[in-house]
Write a protein that holds these residues in place. Structure first.
Motif, short mmCIF file in Angstrom:
data_model
loop_
_atom_site.label_atom_id
_atom_site.label_comp_id
_atom_site.label_asym_id
_atom_site.label_seq_id
_atom_site.Cartn_x
_atom_site.Cartn_y
_atom_site.Cartn_z
N UNK A 60 0.81 -1.32 0.02
CA UNK A 60 0.10 -0.01 -0.31
C UNK A 60 1.01 1.36 -0.15
N UNK A 61 1.96 1.32 0.77
CA UNK A 61 2.60 2.38 0.95
C UNK A 61 3.53 2.62 -0.56
N UNK A 64 1.03 4.29 -2.61
CA UNK A 64 1.00 5.62 -2.02
C UNK A 64 1.98 6.60 -2.36
N UNK A 102 -6.52 -4.64 5.80
CA UNK A 102 -5.97 -3.18 5.62
C UNK A 102 -6.87 -2.03 5.03
N UNK A 103 -7.00 -1.03 5.90
CA UNK A 103 -8.01 -0.23 5.76
C UNK A 103 -7.41 0.78 4.56
N UNK A 104 -6.29 0.94 4.71
CA UNK A 104 -5.48 1.99 3.78
C UNK A 104 -5.84 1.45 2.36
N UNK A 107 -9.42 2.26 1.36
CA UNK A 107 -9.63 3.56 1.46
C UNK A 107 -9.07 4.20 -0.01
N UNK A 108 -7.72 3.81 0.04
CA UNK A 108 -6.88 4.22 -1.23
C UNK A 108 -7.54 3.95 -2.77
N UNK A 139 -17.04 2.86 7.37
CA UNK A 139 -16.81 3.48 6.16
C UNK A 139 -16.93 2.69 5.01
N UNK A 198 -14.42 13.85 3.48
CA UNK A 198 -12.93 12.90 3.08
C UNK A 198 -11.95 13.93 3.07
N UNK A 201 -10.76 14.62 6.67
CA UNK A 201 -10.19 13.46 7.31
C UNK A 201 -8.99 12.94 6.78
N UNK A 202 -8.62 13.65 5.70
CA UNK A 202 -7.37 12.98 4.93
C UNK A 202 -6.06 13.81 5.49
N UNK A 203 -5.16 12.67 5.75
CA UNK A 203 -3.64 13.38 6.11
C UNK A 203 -2.57 12.99 5.22
N UNK A 207 -3.25 12.33 -1.49
CA UNK A 207 -4.76 12.01 -1.63
C UNK A 207 -5.65 13.07 -1.26
#
Lengths: 296, 263, 306
Positions: A60-61, A64, A102-104, A107-108, A139, A198, A201-203, A207
């Motif tokens: 995932x990373x 990203x 894995x939520x990421x 989400x992504x 979610x 969205x 809440x995004x860091x 994204x």
């Protein structure tokens, strides 16, 4: 002794000479190369041994980082590079096979599979898969509900998802969303509220930026809608074009599509844009099994 | 045997293995930074990274300590002097094993505390959606330690038959990888997808499944990371499996070691 | 009951290409309590193999061995033994003191006795100064002395020492001899292997010689020394008495002052009778013997040709 010192110094000098172009080379390597070769999920499962969650997180990373690097690059470029969404999606699918929690990844995937790739079915299948595991997470059904209603116009399904999201979150909003999505009107507004939530809440900067662009596009579209409605109300007639609204003073300043497209009005009076709310939307964005992307 | 355990522990500490672990454990400091890259699950990622780091360190420990403990004693001729004492080979082997296993537990505890600090720090900055179940984390680390102790028992078995350290070290690594996938292979050959495989291959694979240790059962990371309810029954069975399997490995090892010639 | 006993003890090794090597053939040996037994043999003769068999480090191909009547297959047989392996190595991360204590604890010594004995043996072997240092910093001689110290700490009845003098300087060797003699005085059984005959001659009661895995000689040192007498060197004063009476004995040396004869043992009586009759004056009488070294070399030579 002198020889050793000399050799060490020589090596240090050579290192100094080499390191600059070396770093340059790695920095400018094509993005696709940077995402690198990802072995098959079966192979990864074997190699990962008891580190499946770690491998999933690193996949995932990787995606990203790739996406983030691309968006930074695009900022300084006139011709934006389209991310390799297909591979990104493939890797994220692999990630959730390794770690279905894995939520990421969900989400992504949700963030680009729908708006950019128009793979609504794929997105919802992925979310359904996630829901089997993340049974506590509101979610996933919230996303799926949004996709069903907004993109697939499957309102009963959307209501079902929203009901589930509402049950899990205990939030009245989700229940009421279930009702609101039954109708087509007011979708732009709802998309704006979804995107605002969205974005807030995004860091992850890449994204977040993605959401911001989309949000601004929808805000522009909403501005046109408001102008159109005012035009209808005051002139008791349908505006033919967006330019007409601008000229008549209903729309100042003129709307700008951050995706580089041009807003226009469809014959039935809906607001649409040539970019289809995505970078590269002017070209044919392949694998489009969704329906048309015109906005009312 | 108790004194052998003590001597073994002393040896591991004096060989500065613990300091080595502490240096590796410095990586814990970078975990919160890396985990903050996560979009939606900073705490989960912190736990994932911490548990994986612990697991990785324990793997190295069990392969190298387990694989070289007996070999080193034989290679450096310590066995002549120690086995000349009124000490049975079995209690010597069990003492060596016990000391190594105990060290793994100590290392796991210290690393576990470090992990708790990192997770607590990370979740204080980015509060988690999921509750952090500390008990699950403790159990996860404990079962991880058990898994590596089982691996050490395996390394000891290989050491008792080998005269070099290659077999114990590489054999242990191979066993670790194999033991991690046996469950998947088993499920595959018992699924319709494996129709094309020859029955002989299937039977061999099934036989191997029962022989090779099943490390998959000890992996509780998922439960610890996402705070899922732990399967109490499964844990009980895994513990029993651990006891029986380690007992088996050690009794076979000690009977081989008892017969071994110290040339 | 014998302190150490072997019955037809044999050991075969499977060497390269499955070739069988007979390291020890049918060894029958009894060593009594209180006896100091020297086990002599050239390198590779099977001394260490024998000792390892007795210590249970190797398993006999056939035959058996016992210590104080207890079969060596049992770990308990080693309760009464102090064992020094050949070129010993000990956990080098421990100090001498820690190791001695560890050994003592294996013999279930109680704490106060162990404290006292540890101090005693460390001082005796001149390790007291170095006792707190890790053994990885020790010289070869120091390690060898630790090896001896750890055989002494629990004051066993039987000592099995594989090449106890190796790696020691002359002072160390003298110390070891002194220790062995002291043990003998205290009625302990010492079984040690060596390839240096001098060591045996000075301290042993009995000696066994092993060549190519076979025991070639087994006798008391006294007997060997006696059987080694080749004759007597008799020195007589020149021009005193009737030297001609002795002419059947060939003079080996003759000068202005002395005439020397080498008289075989069998003819000594006759010679002495002639000396009495002829009034020859004896100035020196010396026993001429082959030393243990020659005895040993003989056996090795014969053993090889056999």
């Amino acid at each position: 002794m002198v020889k050793t010192v000399f050799a060490t110094l020589a090596c240090l000098v050579l290192y100094g000479i080499l390191i600059v172009p070396f770093t340059e080379y790695l920095h400018n390597r094509p993005f696709d190369e940077k995402m690198g070769y990802i072995p098959s999920v079966t192979a990864l499962r074997i190699v990962a041994a008891d580190h499946k969650e770690l491998v999933a997180a690193s996949l995932v990373s990787k995606v990203l980082m790739y996406f983030g690097g691309l968006s930074v690059k695009n900022e300084n470029d006139i011709l934006p590079i389209l991310p390799d969404y297909k591979r990104m999606s493939g890797i994220l699918h692999g990630a959730v096979k390794l770690d279905p929690y894995n939520m990421d990844a969900y989400y992504f995937a949700q963030s680009f599979l729908t708006w950019d790739v128009k793979q609504y079915k794929l997105a919802n299948d992925l979310l359904d898969y996630g829901m089997k595991y993340r049974t506590w997470d509101w979610m996933l059904p919230f996303f799926a509900g949004f996709n069903s209603a907004y993109f697939m116009k499957d309102y009963p399904k959307a209501a079902e998802y929203y009901k589930r999201a509402g049950e899990l979150s205990g939030s009245e909003l989700h229940f009421s969303l279930a009702g609101r999505y039954m109708q087509e009107s007011g979708q732009t507004e709802l998309a704006i509220s979804y995107l605002s939530a969205m974005e807030k809440g995004e860091r992850n900067p890449a994204v977040k930026k993605n959401y911001q662009i989309r949000l601004s596009a929808f805000k522009e579209a909403h501005r046109i809608e408001l102008a159109r409605d005012k035009y209808r109300q005051e002139r008791k007639a349908e505006p033919a074009t967006v330019e007409q609204l601008v000229r008549a003073g209903y729309l100042t300043p003129a709307p700008v599509d951050p995706y580089g497209g041009t807003f226009y009005l469809t014959p039935d009076g809906k607001v649409a844009t040539t970019s289809k709310f995505a970078f590269g939307g002017k070209k044919d964005n392949s694998q489009n099994d969704g329906e048309s992307h015109e906005r009312n | 045997m108790k004194t052998i355990v003590a001597i073994t522990l002393k040896g591991i500490f004096r060989d500065k293995v613990f300091q080595g672990i502490m240096v590796t454990a410095l990586m814990f400091l970078f975990i919160p930074i890396f985990a903050s890259l996560s979009m939606r699950q900073v705490t989960e990622l912190t736990i994932t990274l911490s548990l994986s780091l612990i697991s990785f360190i324990l793997l190295l420990l069990s392969v190298f300590l387990g694989g070289t403990s007996l070999w080193k004693d034989i290679e450096r001729r310590y066995t002549f002097s120690v086995l000349g004492l009124p000490l049975s080979r079995r209690s010597y082997l069990l003492g060596r094993f016990g000391g190594t296993a105990l060290f793994v537990i100590i290392a796991a505890s210290v690393l576990g505390i470090a992990a708790f600090c990192v997770v607590a720090y990370s979740s204080s900055i980015y509060p988690s959606d999921r509750p952090i179940v500390w008990g699950s984390m403790i159990l996860c680390i404990l079962f991880d330690a058990l898994k590596y102790i089982l691996l050490i028992a395996f390394a000891f078995l290989l050491s008792t038959v080998s005269t070099s350290f290659f077999l114990p070290v590489f054999g242990t690594i191979a066993m670790f990888v194999t033991g991690g996938v046996t469950q998947q292979v088993y499920e595959y050959i018992h699924s319709p997808a494996s129709k094309t495989l020859s029955p002989f291959l299937k039977q061999t694979a099934t036989a191997l499944y029962y022989i090779i240790p099943n490390f998959g059962a000890f992996d509780l990371k998922l439960y610890a990371i996402y705070g899922l309810p732990l399967p109490a029954n499964g844990l009980l069975m895994t513990s029993a499996y651990f006891v029986v399997y380690v007992g088996l490995l050690l009794s076979v090892s000690s009977s081989i070691f008892t017969r071994r010639e110290m040339r | 009951m014998n302190a150490i006993e072997t019955v037809s003890l044999s050991k075969q090794f499977t060497g390269k290409k499955r070739a069988r090597v007979e390291a020890l053939k049918q060894l029958d040996l009894q060593v009594a309590p209180g006896e100091v037994f020297g086990f002599l043999g050239p390198n590779g003769a099977g001394k260490s193999t024998t000792i390892k068999l007795i210590m249970g480090l190797l398993r006999p191909t056939s035959g058996s061995a016992s210590i104080m009547g207890m079969d060596v297959a049992q770990a308990a047989s080693r309760r009464v033994v102090g064992f020094l392996p050949e070129n010993p190595a000990f956990y080098d991360y421990l100090s001498a003191e820690e190791y001695i204590r560890f050994v003592g604890s294996q013999f279930n010594m109680d704490a106060s006795l162990l404290n006292r004995r540890t101090e005693e043996v460390l001082k005796r072997l001149d390790l007291w100064e170095a006792r707190k240092r890790q053994m990885r910093g020790y010289s070869k001689g120091m390690v060898q002395r630790v090896g001896l110290a750890q055989t002494l700490v629990h004051d066993p009845e039987v000592y099995i020492l594989d090449e106890p003098m190796s790696g020691l300087d002359p002072i160390g060797r003298a110390l070891v001899k002194e220790i062995i003699l002291d043990l003998k005085k205290r009625g302990k059984c010492v079984f040690f292997s060596t390839h240096i005959t001098d060591d045996v001659e000075k301290v042993c009661d009995r000696v066994g010689v092993i060549v190519q895995g076979q025991l070639r000689a087994l006798d008391s040192v006294e007997n060997i020394m006696r059987s080694g007498i080749e004759g007597y060197l008799v020195q007589t004063r020149q021009h005193v008495g009737n030297q001609a009476a002795l002419q059947e004995f060939k003079a080996i040396r003759s000068n202005e002052q002395f005439v020397e004869y080498l008289v075989p043992v069998a003819q000594f009586q006759e010679f002495m009778a002639l000396v009495g009759e002829s009034s020859v004056e004896i100035t020196l009488l010396e026993t001429k013997r082959r030393d243990l070294e020659a005895f040993f070399l003989d056996i090795v030579e014969n053993g090889k040709s056999a």
